[in-house]
Write an enzyme that holds these catalytic residues in place. Sequence first.
Site, PDB file in Angstrom:
ATOM      1  N   LEU A 130       0.917  -1.148  -0.044  1.00 43.38           N
ATOM      2  CA  LEU A 130       0.049  -0.482   0.069  1.00 43.38           C
ATOM      3  C   LEU A 130       1.228   1.170  -0.075  1.00 43.38           C
ATOM      4  O   LEU A 130       1.808   0.757   0.976  1.00 43.38           O
ATOM      5  CB  LEU A 130      -1.155   0.263   1.611  1.00 43.38           C
ATOM      6  N   ASP A 131       0.737   2.231  -0.567  1.00 44.93           N
ATOM      7  CA  ASP A 131       1.427   3.509  -0.583  1.00 44.93           C
ATOM      8  C   ASP A 131       1.144   3.938   0.669  1.00 44.93           C
ATOM      9  O   ASP A 131       0.571   3.722   1.571  1.00 44.93           O
ATOM     10  CB  ASP A 131       0.886   4.903  -1.295  1.00 44.93           C
ATOM     11  N   ARG A 132       2.158   5.183   0.924  1.00 46.94           N
ATOM     12  CA  ARG A 132       2.819   5.058   2.343  1.00 46.94           C
ATOM     13  C   ARG A 132       1.768   6.234   2.902  1.00 46.94           C
ATOM     14  O   ARG A 132       1.029   5.504   4.258  1.00 46.94           O
ATOM     15  CB  ARG A 132       3.313   6.402   2.661  1.00 46.94           C
TER      16      ARG A 132
END
Length: 319
Positions: free
Chosen positions: A146-148
């Site tokens: 998942l993106d940050r």
Amino acid sequence: MATMKQEPQSVRLLTIEAEHEGQRIDNFLRTQLKGVPKSLIYRILRKGEVRVNKKRIKPEYKLLTGDQVRVPPVRVAERDNELPSARLGKVQALDTAIIYEDDALIVLNKPSGTAVHGGSGLSFGVIEGLRALRPEARFLELVHRLDRDTSGILLVAKKRSMLRSLHEQLREKTMDKHYLALVRGQWQAHQKGVNAPLKKNELASGERVVRVDKDGKPSETRFRIVQKFQEATLVEASPVTGRTHQIRVHALHAGHPIAGDDKYGDRQFDEKMRGLGLQRLFLHACRIRFFHPGLEQTMVLEAPLEPALKTLLTRMATA
């Protein structure tokens, strides 16, 4: 698992067992040499200090059952029993974020702002936190990313067999992932999906962005309206493919950038949302469906929105 015998000067000889079959040697070394920087792992591979069956190998070499791996003595960073208070807080937050766990799998409701792993200037990520929480776990690997700044469901395998099964489900597109996103404007009901190829680009500044490009990789996201507001729409996004930043770029391509997106968003819209209390990217992995090979059953897990996002939606509904 890998069985081990010692040589002089702390050289280790590891015999690869079935659980690690198919794993890349660089990833295997990262689990064996915890605390050692990735750059050092690649250096000892390049220099031939790591051998498989007495031969030099490349970082992408995939292990086979019965392989003999020579691991040279490497200084591992000392780990304090006491974590710094800031990191301890993050580790405790991860502990409360676990929504499901068994002997083969951990499922987290990942907080926004936490990277999935350290690197690129970040010393702490989900994996580092889980290793601090579960020091007895010999194997912890991300199933997906998942993106940050994206929150929500994240799968972490505790067994290589589980990792293999879930990766196969991702490849075969039998795993369903659903996200909630708040987007600018009125999403039209007839816009049920975006099918647009995506390509990674590097700007002159060195920043990496993803763009719709006819020469890119085929990419598809399905969208469904959940709730309409005066200036925005809450949509459910279901990625069919799994490209970097896919939902964010496809939403932008449809003319509805996601709220709080500092890379692909709309500055004026974001300022309005900040005025209502939004402090982050409004993209949340809310639900996942997959087959659990150990339990031999299909699982559906959900992760609720954090209170601040629920409050924002309430404010918008009454505005």
